[in-house]
Design an enzyme around this catalytic site. Sequence first.
Site, PDB file in Angstrom:
ATOM      1  N   SER A 255      35.562 -62.782  12.935  1.00  0.00           N
ATOM      2  CA  SER A 255      36.897 -62.879  13.488  1.00  0.00           C
ATOM      3  C   SER A 255      36.936 -62.130  14.827  1.00  0.00           C
ATOM      4  O   SER A 255      36.451 -61.005  14.926  1.00  0.00           O
ATOM      5  CB  SER A 255      37.878 -62.244  12.512  1.00  0.00           C
ATOM      6  OG  SER A 255      39.145 -62.309  13.066  1.00  0.00           O
ATOM      7  N   GLY A 256      37.457 -62.805  15.844  1.00  0.00           N
ATOM      8  CA  GLY A 256      37.556 -62.174  17.164  1.00  0.00           C
ATOM      9  C   GLY A 256      36.321 -62.345  18.017  1.00  0.00           C
ATOM     10  O   GLY A 256      36.242 -61.829  19.128  1.00  0.00           O
TER      11      GLY A 256
ATOM     12  N   THR B 192      37.528 -69.693  18.348  1.00  0.00           N
ATOM     13  CA  THR B 192      38.632 -70.587  18.697  1.00  0.00           C
ATOM     14  C   THR B 192      38.655 -70.838  20.201  1.00  0.00           C
ATOM     15  O   THR B 192      38.877 -71.956  20.650  1.00  0.00           O
ATOM     16  CB  THR B 192      39.952 -69.974  18.198  1.00  0.00           C
ATOM     17  OG1 THR B 192      39.783 -69.698  16.819  1.00  0.00           O
ATOM     18  CG2 THR B 192      41.098 -70.916  18.397  1.00  0.00           C
TER      19      THR B 192
ATOM     20  N   ASN C 278      41.659 -59.199  15.982  1.00  0.00           N
ATOM     21  CA  ASN C 278      41.962 -60.244  16.958  1.00  0.00           C
ATOM     22  C   ASN C 278      43.471 -60.461  16.986  1.00  0.00           C
ATOM     23  O   ASN C 278      44.078 -60.657  15.940  1.00  0.00           O
ATOM     24  CB  ASN C 278      41.224 -61.532  16.517  1.00  0.00           C
ATOM     25  CG  ASN C 278      41.413 -62.668  17.501  1.00  0.00           C
ATOM     26  OD1 ASN C 278      42.203 -62.577  18.443  1.00  0.00           O
ATOM     27  ND2 ASN C 278      40.684 -63.746  17.267  1.00  0.00           N
TER      28      ASN C 278
ATOM     29  N   SER D 100      44.195 -64.247  15.656  1.00  0.00           N
ATOM     30  CA  SER D 100      43.139 -64.594  14.720  1.00  0.00           C
ATOM     31  C   SER D 100      43.518 -65.835  13.918  1.00  0.00           C
ATOM     32  O   SER D 100      44.612 -65.917  13.360  1.00  0.00           O
ATOM     33  CB  SER D 100      42.907 -63.412  13.790  1.00  0.00           C
ATOM     34  OG  SER D 100      41.924 -63.740  12.865  1.00  0.00           O
ATOM     35  N   SER D 101      42.597 -66.806  13.871  1.00  0.00           N
ATOM     36  CA  SER D 101      42.874 -68.005  13.066  1.00  0.00           C
ATOM     37  C   SER D 101      42.723 -67.609  11.614  1.00  0.00           C
ATOM     38  O   SER D 101      41.687 -67.084  11.221  1.00  0.00           O
ATOM     39  CB  SER D 101      41.880 -69.107  13.383  1.00  0.00           C
ATOM     40  OG  SER D 101      41.488 -69.064  14.720  1.00  0.00           O
TER      41      SER D 101
ATOM     42  N   GLY E  62      32.741 -66.574  10.201  1.00  0.00           N
ATOM     43  CA  GLY E  62      31.383 -66.203   9.819  1.00  0.00           C
ATOM     44  C   GLY E  62      31.450 -65.276   8.615  1.00  0.00           C
ATOM     45  O   GLY E  62      32.515 -65.099   8.006  1.00  0.00           O
TER      46      GLY E  62
ATOM     47  N   GLU F 259      31.943 -62.344   6.157  1.00  0.00           N
ATOM     48  CA  GLU F 259      32.897 -61.239   6.170  1.00  0.00           C
ATOM     49  C   GLU F 259      32.485 -60.237   5.108  1.00  0.00           C
ATOM     50  O   GLU F 259      32.224 -60.624   3.963  1.00  0.00           O
ATOM     51  CB  GLU F 259      34.301 -61.762   5.859  1.00  0.00           C
ATOM     52  CG  GLU F 259      35.054 -62.152   7.094  1.00  0.00           C
ATOM     53  CD  GLU F 259      36.500 -62.519   6.823  1.00  0.00           C
ATOM     54  OE1 GLU F 259      37.128 -63.019   7.751  1.00  0.00           O
ATOM     55  OE2 GLU F 259      36.986 -62.307   5.692  1.00  0.00           O
TER      56      GLU F 259
HETATM   57  N1  LIG Z   1      34.927 -66.937  26.555  1.00  0.00           N
HETATM   58  C1  LIG Z   1      35.871 -66.008  26.561  1.00  0.00           C
HETATM   59  N2  LIG Z   1      36.264 -65.498  27.745  1.00  0.00           N
HETATM   60  C2  LIG Z   1      37.220 -64.554  27.777  1.00  0.00           C
HETATM   61  N3  LIG Z   1      37.835 -64.073  26.686  1.00  0.00           N
HETATM   62  C3  LIG Z   1      37.482 -64.547  25.479  1.00  0.00           C
HETATM   63  C4  LIG Z   1      36.486 -65.561  25.371  1.00  0.00           C
HETATM   64  N4  LIG Z   1      36.332 -65.834  24.054  1.00  0.00           N
HETATM   65  C5  LIG Z   1      37.216 -65.035  23.394  1.00  0.00           C
HETATM   66  N5  LIG Z   1      37.902 -64.260  24.240  1.00  0.00           N
HETATM   67  C6  LIG Z   1      38.941 -63.262  23.899  1.00  0.00           C
HETATM   68  O1  LIG Z   1      38.768 -62.909  22.573  1.00  0.00           O
HETATM   69  C7  LIG Z   1      39.941 -63.183  21.807  1.00  0.00           C
HETATM   70  C8  LIG Z   1      39.558 -63.676  20.438  1.00  0.00           C
HETATM   71  O2  LIG Z   1      38.933 -64.924  20.512  1.00  0.00           O
HETATM   72  P1  LIG Z   1      39.108 -66.047  19.397  1.00  0.00           P
HETATM   73  O3  LIG Z   1      38.471 -67.241  19.889  1.00  0.00           O
HETATM   74  O4  LIG Z   1      40.513 -66.139  18.966  1.00  0.00           O
HETATM   75  O5  LIG Z   1      38.265 -65.451  18.226  1.00  0.00           O
HETATM   76  P2  LIG Z   1      37.945 -66.086  16.822  1.00  0.00           P
HETATM   77  O6  LIG Z   1      38.513 -67.455  16.801  1.00  0.00           O
HETATM   78  O7  LIG Z   1      36.483 -66.066  16.739  1.00  0.00           O
HETATM   79  O8  LIG Z   1      38.569 -65.196  15.839  1.00  0.00           O
HETATM   80  C9  LIG Z   1      40.691 -64.214  22.602  1.00  0.00           C
HETATM   81  O9  LIG Z   1      42.055 -64.117  22.364  1.00  0.00           O
HETATM   82  C10 LIG Z   1      40.340 -63.851  24.017  1.00  0.00           C
HETATM   83  O10 LIG Z   1      41.166 -62.829  24.469  1.00  0.00           O
HETATM   84 MG   LIG Z   2      39.859 -68.237  15.639  1.00  0.00          MG
END
Ligand SMILES: Nc1ncnc2c1ncn2[C@@H]1O[C@H](COP(=O)(O)OP(=O)(O)O)[C@@H](O)[C@H]1O
Ligand SMILES: [Mg+2]
Length: 1016
Positions: free
Chosen positions: A107-108, A112, A157, A160-161, A387, A389
């Site tokens: 997560s984070g 996404t 995050n 977070s999804s 992934g 946890e």
């Molecule tokens: N490629 C990227 N460039 C800049 N910031 C990113 C990038 N990927 C993620 N982030 C930052 O990290 C945060 C969490 O990413 P996210 O995709 O929501 O994580 P996940 O879906 O894996 O939990 C986003 O809100 C953004 O602020």
């Molecule tokens: Mg996500």
Amino acid sequence: MESTLTARDRVGVQDFVLLENYTSEAAFIENLRRRFGEKLIYTYIGSVLVSVNPYKDLEIYSKAHMERYRGVSFYEISPHIYAVSDNTYRAMRTERRDQCILISGESGAGKTEASKKILQYYATTCPVTDHMSTIRDRLLQSNPVLEAFGNAKTLRNDNSSRFGKYMDVQFDFRGAPIGGHILNYLLEKSRVVHQNHGERNFHIFYQLLEGGEQDQLSKLGLERNAQKYHYLVKGCCPRVSSINDKSDWKTVRKALTVIGFHEEEDLLNIIASVLHLGNTQFGEGEDGETQITTEPQLTYLSKLLGVDGPALREALTHKKLTAKGEEVSPLSFEQAVAARDALAKAVYGRAFTWLVAKINQSLAFKVSHTSIMIGSSSVIGLLDIYGFEVFQHNSFEQFCINYCNEKLQQLFIKLTLKSEQEEYEAEGITWEPVKYFDNKIICDLVEEKHKGFISILDEECLRPGEPSDISFLEKLEDTLGGHAHFVTHKLANGKTRKAVGREEFRLIHYAGEVNYTVNGELANQSVNSTAVICQSDNQILSQCFNREEVTTQKRPETAATQFKNSLAKLIEILMSKEPSYVRCIKPNDAKQSGRFDEALVRHQVKYLGLMENLRVRRAGFAYRRRYEAFLQRYKSLCPGTWPNWQGRLADGVATLVQHLGYKPEEYKLGKTKIFIRFPKTLFTTEDALEARRPALALTLQTSWRGYRERAKYHRIRNAVIQSAWRGMKSRRKARRRRHAAEIIRKFIKGFIYRHYERCPENEYFLDHQRFSFLMTLVRNPPKSVLDKSWPVPPPSLTEASEHLCRLCMQNMMRAYCRRIQPEWKKQMEQKVVASQIFQDQKDSYPQSVPKLFVASRLGRAHTLTDTLTRRLVYGVAVTKYDRRGYKARPRQLLLTSSFAVLVAEAKLKQRIDYAALRSISVSSLTDGFMVLHVPSEDNKQKSDVVLQCDHVIEVVTKLATMADKKNKVNISQDSIKFAVARGKEGVIDFTSGPELKVAKGKKGHLLVTAPQLNPR
Ligand SMILES: Nc1ncnc2c1ncn2[C@@H]1O[C@H](COP(=O)(O)OP(=O)(O)O)[C@@H](O)[C@H]1O
Ligand SMILES: [Mg+2]
């Protein structure tokens, strides 16, 4: 890749397969760290992309960046999420095979974000038509909606999804997006009723309270204050600095419109009802039964959920003892709270599933929009799922997530090894078995029929009697005891025993060990059928809650089985596609940019199984490249292949590697690719290229300069030739102009002096005059003897002109005469005689000229004797007038070569020998009278004959010719005298009048009035 390999010392390797020490985790992490330090967040493991969350905008996602990666070979340019997107897209288009991109990570870690970047890449770079742009917008807009309802702020995050998502994007045969479909997995429903400290509920609640209009909130019975709602304050942070709920609310509303959403009111009612459920309190009534203490909430709830108030009250405070619900028993306080929370979770969870279905309807490819057959479309799937946890306490949810990852790893191993093996086979290289850990054993442990974890769980739930967590654990120990990947407190020994609690079991996953607690495991499984909601008026809820659920006797599937089945379906979907992988890593827990927490990264590298990935990928050859690419890059290192290799590519590569001294065990040549076993070999080659570069640059520079100078020389040479040619052309033109002026001048001068003697001033003009006179004559001579035109000669040529004119006429006349036929000649001779006699003498002559003379005007019948006939030359009908009395008698005048005769009705009346014919008289008028004068002394002769004939000119001409009396034709003006008898004369008087009249006149004269045709 090659383009930046040269700078590998500074930024490590772009592809982990090139790590010399590929089994070392430390080397792996060091490479990640170095690249991350240089803001290079992407690195490959073969075709797998490893991405480290930078936690700041790196400005590498612009349209220009997208263009840079479009259609470019994967390895030619530095690693990027766009390279993966483009490669997948191209593979889909060229191979016509469905593709999927599997994104995993904690997560984070940026999953996404990565999936959004991929979607944006397709939305921007794929061709679209008007209709398709609607689909494209909907695909993009589905994200904010799903995030509002399915994402929340967590400690890791802020966005977070809280659900797993698999999204299919469908493309038509032209590669344009035409539809989409989303599958959602395992929404974290517990968040609806409880949040850990520092976390929030799903975004949508806060968005509604912050952004909703006042009257909207009043209608829902809500206040604009999140603090007032129990379900929103468990984590004590309703406000987050990085989130703007108010503007997000607007975005969501807009997105709902784009998607074509009409059930907004029902949806808001559900959200509001969850908040009211959270504020529904229980207390003890007088009879000791649990009862609802917050009546207004109940009123709102019954309105918002569209259910009957008392029924709802009972559902929240009583439990049905049978499925049909006839018997009920009151709930304890704790049970009532649990029932309320369960209802809230169920309502929210199902509404979320309904929302996904609704979005799917809007994204669905509609055949009617276009004639393209659905069969010709291809799909790219995007899987954004958590992934591994591992927490302090891991519950059923972690179990599901980790089981899911276990399955995905299994898929990865299968597909990667399969594709490796296929590539080796395709290239004709022997496949050597690879050593790697196959996690199938763990998957089996969880899902195997009858013996697996989920089967045991199902069995426990369905077993009659009261199942408990402890009995379940014992059952697990009985069945799974002895399995290498399953441990409990009881089964473990020594050190491990301490690490596993009494109510826990440990699974040794491929990524590490996780202890799961069985506490509440079974309670979680029993699906709470919230019967009361089945009666709802709310459109959404009535679709979500099936009435049959309540009435059916069959026990519903446990949540674990449901998850297992949906996972099996997902794996099936993924198996049918060509996979690409994105592995996301977060560098620190503080969401800080530029911080690389090694321990945290090591943990993720382990749980993502990256070392395992690398081992599989490196099992055979570290590096492989198509012959043309390899040759193109390194050809300068071998004189045999530089500057160009003309033969087969494979031979070129063989020549090159031999020259470079590759040992047989270091490489293999496939059908289209070279395979290099160790990165060291490639690096040595790269170093050689690096060393060769200055020399190459020098050669290039020299040839460039040479080329430049040659080009310059050519330019100058061309310029010189051009200017010389132009000079010559204008000189020639000037010369011509001068010459023309000279001639004009001479001409004018000559004209002025034209009347002078020949002198230098006029000689040009005079010559020109002569020349042009003669040329006119040559070009335009007289056309016929009758054409009297003749150009005016210059004075100097007057005499010559006359000569010429004469000669010309003679010439033409000669030619004319030569062309004349004998009859025509005879005719002309007679006409000439006629003209000699009559021209200007007789008035009827001009009329006679065009009339041709004829040979004879009589037929044979009138002739007399054969002798006469034979000698006859000409005959004509005439009127003879008696000399006395002037009686008119018709006669024929016949001419022979020596005499003329007058005949009447075949009787010879008078013969006139030509020798005796003295003369012929005619008048000068238009009459036809003629008098043949014959001597009267001779008695044989009958004296003069007065005749009248219509063809007098013809007759007289012929007679005069034959008798040779051309000079004896008299033309009298007024009268003709003739001898009547010896010594006696008759007279014919001629006058002009309107018409011919013959009458006897005074004094015995014959009076002839001739018509006046041509008065002289
Ligand atoms: N490629 C990227 N460039 C800049 N910031 C990113 C990038 N990927 C993620 N982030 C930052 O990290 C945060 C969490 O990413 P996210 O995709 O929501 O994580 P996940 O879906 O894996 O939990 C986003 O809100 C953004 O602020
Ligand atoms: Mg996500």
